[in-house]
Design a protein around this motif. Structure first.
Motif, PDB file in Angstrom:
ATOM      1  N   GLY A  75      68.902   8.616 -29.648  1.00 35.45           N
ATOM      2  CA  GLY A  75      68.995  10.057 -29.484  1.00 35.45           C
ATOM      3  C   GLY A  75      70.087  10.638 -30.363  1.00 35.45           C
ATOM      4  N   GLY A  76      69.912  11.895 -30.743  1.00 35.58           N
ATOM      5  CA  GLY A  76      70.930  12.591 -31.517  1.00 35.58           C
ATOM      6  C   GLY A  76      71.206  11.965 -32.869  1.00 35.58           C
ATOM      7  N   LEU A  77      70.169  11.518 -33.554  1.00 37.34           N
ATOM      8  CA  LEU A  77      70.348  10.802 -34.806  1.00 37.34           C
ATOM      9  C   LEU A  77      69.337  11.299 -35.829  1.00 37.34           C
ATOM     10  N   THR A  78      69.785  11.530 -37.043  1.00 41.00           N
ATOM     11  CA  THR A  78      68.863  11.715 -38.157  1.00 41.00           C
ATOM     12  C   THR A  78      69.324  10.818 -39.286  1.00 41.00           C
ATOM     13  N   LEU A  79      68.370  10.365 -40.049  1.00 43.56           N
ATOM     14  CA  LEU A  79      68.651   9.656 -41.288  1.00 43.56           C
ATOM     15  C   LEU A  79      68.118  10.544 -42.396  1.00 43.56           C
ATOM     16  N   SER A  80      68.719  10.482 -43.565  1.00 46.98           N
ATOM     17  CA  SER A  80      68.316  11.381 -44.640  1.00 46.98           C
ATOM     18  C   SER A  80      68.198  10.624 -45.947  1.00 46.98           C
ATOM     19  N   GLN A  81      67.228  11.034 -46.741  1.00 44.57           N
ATOM     20  CA  GLN A  81      67.088  10.496 -48.088  1.00 44.57           C
ATOM     21  C   GLN A  81      66.977  11.660 -49.051  1.00 44.57           C
ATOM     22  N   ASN A  82      67.798  11.631 -50.092  1.00 43.90           N
ATOM     23  CA  ASN A  82      67.752  12.650 -51.135  1.00 43.90           C
ATOM     24  C   ASN A  82      66.765  12.189 -52.198  1.00 43.90           C
ATOM     25  N   VAL A  83      65.835  13.060 -52.579  1.00 50.98           N
ATOM     26  CA  VAL A  83      64.831  12.753 -53.600  1.00 50.98           C
ATOM     27  C   VAL A  83      65.041  13.689 -54.789  1.00 50.98           C
ATOM     28  N   PRO A  84      64.491  13.330 -55.964  1.00 51.64           N
ATOM     29  CA  PRO A  84      64.799  14.076 -57.191  1.00 51.64           C
ATOM     30  C   PRO A  84      64.345  15.533 -57.240  1.00 51.64           C
ATOM     31  N   THR A  85      63.208  15.889 -56.600  1.00 47.54           N
ATOM     32  CA  THR A  85      62.679  17.244 -56.747  1.00 47.54           C
ATOM     33  C   THR A  85      62.101  17.754 -55.430  1.00 47.54           C
ATOM     34  N   PRO A  86      61.939  19.070 -55.300  1.00 50.51           N
ATOM     35  CA  PRO A  86      61.243  19.600 -54.131  1.00 50.51           C
ATOM     36  C   PRO A  86      59.812  19.060 -54.007  1.00 50.51           C
ATOM     37  N   THR A  87      59.146  18.835 -55.119  1.00 52.89           N
ATOM     38  CA  THR A  87      57.787  18.273 -55.083  1.00 52.89           C
ATOM     39  C   THR A  87      57.805  16.887 -54.439  1.00 52.89           C
ATOM     40  N   ASP A  88      58.855  16.116 -54.706  1.00 51.96           N
ATOM     41  CA  ASP A  88      58.991  14.802 -54.080  1.00 51.96           C
ATOM     42  C   ASP A  88      59.188  14.930 -52.572  1.00 51.96           C
ATOM     43  N   VAL A  89      59.886  15.977 -52.133  1.00 54.81           N
ATOM     44  CA  VAL A  89      60.032  16.225 -50.692  1.00 54.81           C
ATOM     45  C   VAL A  89      58.649  16.418 -50.085  1.00 54.81           C
ATOM     46  N   ASP A  90      57.856  17.310 -50.670  1.00 49.49           N
ATOM     47  CA  ASP A  90      56.515  17.592 -50.142  1.00 49.49           C
ATOM     48  C   ASP A  90      55.669  16.326 -50.075  1.00 49.49           C
ATOM     49  N   ALA A  91      55.661  15.553 -51.153  1.00 44.45           N
ATOM     50  CA  ALA A  91      54.819  14.356 -51.218  1.00 44.45           C
ATOM     51  C   ALA A  91      55.266  13.289 -50.223  1.00 44.45           C
TER      52      ALA A  91
END
Length: 152
Positions: A75-91
């Motif tokens: 509970g109360g946890l997020t993990l995050s990954q940074n990707v190169p572009t907004p398009t990569d976020v969508d995909a």
């Protein structure tokens, strides 16, 4: 300083009630390659230099802790990954949902000025898939977070 713990972690281990569903999400949805996969028990993914994410079957996780069933809850946890572009976020968000993830927040402009979306894995662990142009890692591995222009 004697007894001082170094400011680092080598394993992040998450209790996983459905190891098969988690395997499909991380391997098929996020496209990750397992470092070690012990069916019915645990699966490891190397996620950074010297850092491993372990997904540990909840019953075995609790037994390993010599704990109670509630000791296996997250509970109360997020993990995050940074990707190169907004398009990569969508995909990435789309592929993760197709592999059994639950869409928590559709990809959109973030309050910090970047672009992100949130998807929960089959265990309920929320992943932020993010494009943050102010984030970078230098050649030594040090993380730099720069303010993004026009961020409140």
């Amino acid at each position: 300083m004697l007894g001082r713990m170094e400011q680092q972690a080598h394993f992040i281990t998450l209790s996983t009630p459905d190891l098969g569903a988690a395997r499909a999400f991380y391997r098929d949805g996020l496209g990750w390659t397992p470092l070690l996969d012990v069916p019915g028990e645990i699966i490891f993914f190397q996620i950074a230099p010297g850092l491993v994410l372990g997904l540990f079957d909840t019953a075995k996780f609790v037994a390993d802790l010599q704990g109670r069933p509630n000791d296996g809850r997250l509970g109360g946890l997020t993990l995050s990954q940074n990707v190169p572009t907004p398009t990569d976020v969508d995909a990435t968000v789309k592929r993760a949902v197709e592999a059994g993830g639950r869409l928590v927040k559709s990809p959109q402009t973030a309050a910090f000025g970047g672009y992100h979306g949130h998807v929960a894995d089959p265990n309920g662990v929320v992943w932020e898939i993010c494009h943050n142009p102010g984030w970078r890692v230098d050649e030594t591995g040090r993380v730099h977070l720069e303010p993004i222009a026009d961020t409140p």
